[in-house]
Design an enzyme around this catalytic site. Structure first.
Site, PDB file in Angstrom:
ATOM      1  N   THR A   1      -2.765  -6.020   0.181  1.00 59.30           N
ATOM      2  CA  THR A   1      -3.779  -5.206  -0.472  1.00 59.30           C
ATOM      3  C   THR A   1      -4.271  -4.090   0.460  1.00 59.30           C
ATOM      4  OG1 THR A   1      -5.806  -5.353  -1.770  1.00 59.30           O
ATOM      5  CG2 THR A   1      -5.725  -6.681   0.236  1.00 59.30           C
ATOM      6  N   ALA A   2      -4.818  -3.031  -0.141  1.00 65.59           N
ATOM      7  CA  ALA A   2      -5.237  -1.851   0.626  1.00 65.59           C
ATOM      8  C   ALA A   2      -6.205  -2.210   1.760  1.00 65.59           C
ATOM      9  CB  ALA A   2      -5.882  -0.830  -0.312  1.00 65.59           C
TER      10      ALA A   2
ATOM     11  N   GLY B   1       0.444  -1.525  -7.304  1.00 66.32           N
ATOM     12  CA  GLY B   1       0.078  -1.170  -5.935  1.00 66.32           C
ATOM     13  C   GLY B   1      -0.697  -2.305  -5.281  1.00 66.32           C
ATOM     14  N   GLY B   2      -0.513  -2.478  -3.984  1.00 66.17           N
ATOM     15  CA  GLY B   2      -1.280  -3.484  -3.243  1.00 66.17           C
ATOM     16  C   GLY B   2      -0.972  -4.882  -3.711  1.00 66.17           C
ATOM     17  N   ASP B   3      -2.016  -5.635  -4.032  1.00 67.44           N
ATOM     18  CA  ASP B   3      -1.871  -7.001  -4.548  1.00 67.44           C
ATOM     19  C   ASP B   3      -2.261  -7.008  -6.028  1.00 67.44           C
ATOM     20  OD1 ASP B   3      -1.772 -10.082  -3.792  1.00 67.44           O
ATOM     21  OD2 ASP B   3      -3.454  -9.756  -5.170  1.00 67.44           O
TER      22      ASP B   3
ATOM     23  N   ASP C   1       3.085   1.102 -11.912  1.00 69.92           N
ATOM     24  CA  ASP C   1       1.857   1.888 -11.895  1.00 69.92           C
ATOM     25  C   ASP C   1       2.049   3.165 -11.084  1.00 69.92           C
ATOM     26  OD1 ASP C   1       0.417   0.156 -13.374  1.00 69.92           O
ATOM     27  OD2 ASP C   1      -0.612  -0.796 -11.697  1.00 69.92           O
TER      28      ASP C   1
ATOM     29  N   MET D   1     -11.974   2.341  -4.640  1.00 73.24           N
ATOM     30  CA  MET D   1     -12.371   3.269  -5.698  1.00 73.24           C
ATOM     31  C   MET D   1     -13.796   3.772  -5.501  1.00 73.24           C
ATOM     32  SD  MET D   1     -10.664   1.147  -8.873  1.00 73.24           S
ATOM     33  CE  MET D   1     -10.939  -0.474  -8.176  1.00 73.24           C
TER      34      MET D   1
ATOM     35  N   PRO E   1       0.786  -1.232   0.000  1.00 73.12           N
ATOM     36  CA  PRO E   1       0.000   0.000   0.000  1.00 73.12           C
ATOM     37  C   PRO E   1       0.817   1.282   0.000  1.00 73.12           C
ATOM     38  CG  PRO E   1       0.191  -0.826   2.199  1.00 73.12           C
ATOM     39  CD  PRO E   1       0.908  -1.820   1.331  1.00 73.12           C
TER      40      PRO E   1
ATOM     41  N   LYS F   1      -1.393   6.597 -14.649  1.00 74.24           N
ATOM     42  CA  LYS F   1      -1.745   8.013 -14.750  1.00 74.24           C
ATOM     43  C   LYS F   1      -0.918   8.827 -13.762  1.00 74.24           C
ATOM     44  CE  LYS F   1      -6.253   7.175 -15.174  1.00 74.24           C
ATOM     45  NZ  LYS F   1      -7.538   7.124 -14.579  1.00 74.24           N
TER      46      LYS F   1
HETATM   47  N1  SAH Z   1      -4.288  -3.680  -6.367  1.00 74.71           N
HETATM   48  C1  SAH Z   1      -4.569  -2.624  -5.407  1.00 74.71           C
HETATM   49  C2  SAH Z   1      -5.874  -1.901  -5.718  1.00 74.71           C
HETATM   50  C3  SAH Z   1      -5.843  -1.139  -7.012  1.00 74.71           C
HETATM   51  S1  SAH Z   1      -7.326  -0.265  -7.318  1.00 74.71           S
HETATM   52  C4  SAH Z   1      -4.599  -3.248  -3.987  1.00 74.71           C
HETATM   53  O1  SAH Z   1      -4.585  -4.473  -3.867  1.00 74.71           O
HETATM   54  O2  SAH Z   1      -4.618  -2.494  -3.007  1.00 74.71           O
HETATM   55  C5  SAH Z   1      -6.947   1.326  -6.660  1.00 74.71           C
HETATM   56  C6  SAH Z   1      -7.685   1.551  -5.367  1.00 74.71           C
HETATM   57  O3  SAH Z   1      -7.036   0.868  -4.297  1.00 74.71           O
HETATM   58  C7  SAH Z   1      -7.705   2.989  -4.905  1.00 74.71           C
HETATM   59  O4  SAH Z   1      -8.695   3.732  -5.585  1.00 74.71           O
HETATM   60  C8  SAH Z   1      -8.046   2.815  -3.443  1.00 74.71           C
HETATM   61  O5  SAH Z   1      -9.402   2.509  -3.278  1.00 74.71           O
HETATM   62  C9  SAH Z   1      -7.240   1.564  -3.092  1.00 74.71           C
HETATM   63  N2  SAH Z   1      -5.919   1.878  -2.498  1.00 74.71           N
HETATM   64  C10 SAH Z   1      -4.732   1.422  -2.925  1.00 74.71           C
HETATM   65  N3  SAH Z   1      -3.733   1.852  -2.137  1.00 74.71           N
HETATM   66  C11 SAH Z   1      -4.300   2.596  -1.160  1.00 74.71           C
HETATM   67  C12 SAH Z   1      -3.799   3.316  -0.026  1.00 74.71           C
HETATM   68  N4  SAH Z   1      -2.493   3.366   0.262  1.00 74.71           N
HETATM   69  N5  SAH Z   1      -4.691   3.973   0.755  1.00 74.71           N
HETATM   70  C13 SAH Z   1      -6.004   3.932   0.482  1.00 74.71           C
HETATM   71  N6  SAH Z   1      -6.527   3.273  -0.575  1.00 74.71           N
HETATM   72  C14 SAH Z   1      -5.700   2.606  -1.386  1.00 74.71           C
END
Ligand code: SAH
Length: 262
Positions: A118-119, A88-90, A35, A171, A12, A57
């Site tokens: 993941t977030a 980002g995240g997973d 990304d 989102m 995250p 973006k």
């Molecule tokens: N693959 C990512 C998600 C991608 S979609 C995951 O597993 O986390 C993008 C969305 O992820 C953002 O719009 C938000 O809702 C969330 N997100 C990702 N990182 C975040 C963070 N550090 N803080 C809050 N929301 C986050």
């Protein structure tokens, strides 16, 4: 030469939340395709000299369409050994990692998936919200609040309006009003604790507490911006006790700050 594409979750934002495997791959990568969501502090771990290709973006620039990203990965695999596709995240949670993997698979290009935090897991942990808690929440669900092209949300509200399940919405900022109205109409109490977490796990983390009824107004009042998740459920109230993360804390003693890793 035929390289391998590693589709890697970067977590995250806090670089300490990378997996050791992700870090090792970044350290031996030939190319990193990343990304916008991948934080600068994570990108700072990529050794100098490694080619970095941004495809998300960023201010003023459009993101690269998915088909083009797929093409870039395939081309890189034909003349590099180790390609890291960093997300980002997973990569398999709202990350389109599986679409990229299917594309590579069709072309016979080797790939591996490296999970990331993941977030929903990281942001709640850093805000002090347990996703499950004995006697309060028996499970959790993650959904996207991303609107379809016709501006509608296509979710099964009846099944989501469960007071014993913690709901995490990715989102969801643009649809927070509709989301809350649908959930209340489906029977979830308007006084259910709710929260928005922006930039979770980073020094910019911004948490807003509300109820399901007041969440949309609070999100606007506090000017919450993406990336942010919404969390709805009774366990959100536990953050009053459990919110341990204080990114802005000024430590009196320097050694304490070092120990806390900040
Ligand atoms: N693959 C990512 C998600 C991608 S979609 C995951 O597993 O986390 C993008 C969305 O992820 C953002 O719009 C938000 O809702 C969330 N997100 C990702 N990182 C975040 C963070 N550090 N803080 C809050 N929301 C986050």
């Amino acid at each position: 030469m035929q390289g391998t594409v590693y589709i890697v979750g970067a977590g995250p934002g806090d670089p300490d939340l990378l997996t050791i495997r992700a870090l090792r791959l970044l350290e031996s990568a030939d190319v990193v395709v990343h990304d916008r969501l991948v934080s600068e502090t994570v990108m700072a771990l990529v050794p100098a000299g490694v080619i970095c290709i941004p495809v998300g973006k960023s201010s003023g620039r459009h993101s690269v369409p998915q088909a083009e990203i797929n093409q870039i990965l395939a081309e890189l695999a034909s003349n590099h050994r180790l390609i890291v596709r960093l997300k980002g995240g997973d990569p398999f949670v709202f990350g389109r990692g599986s679409e990229e993997a299917l594309f590579l698979k069709e072309r016979g290009i080797a790939f591996e998936i490296v999970p990331g935090i993941t977030a929903a897991l990281a942001c709640t942990a850093y805000a002090g919200v347990p996703l499950t808690h004995r006697g309060i929440s028996r499970g959790f669900r993650v959904v996207t609040g991303h609107l379809k092209e016709d501006g509608e949300l296509d979710l099964n509200w009846q099944s989501l309006a469960d007071p014993e399940t913690t709901l995490v919405i990715y989102m969801g900022l643009a649809s927070v009003d509709r989301m809350a109205a649908h959930l209340i109409a489906a029977g979830l109490s308007a006084s259910t604790p709710a929260m928005a977490i922006q930039d979770g796990s980073t020094l910019e983390q911004h948490v807003v507490k509300a109820t399901l009824a007041s969440l949309a107004a609070r999100v606007r009042m506090e000017n919450i911006q993406p990336p942010a998740i919404l969390v709805i459920g009774e366990t959100v109230a536990l953050a009053d006790e459990l919110n341990w993360f204080a990114p802005q804390t000024e430590y009196e003693d320097e050694s304490m700050a070092v120990w806390a890793g900040r």
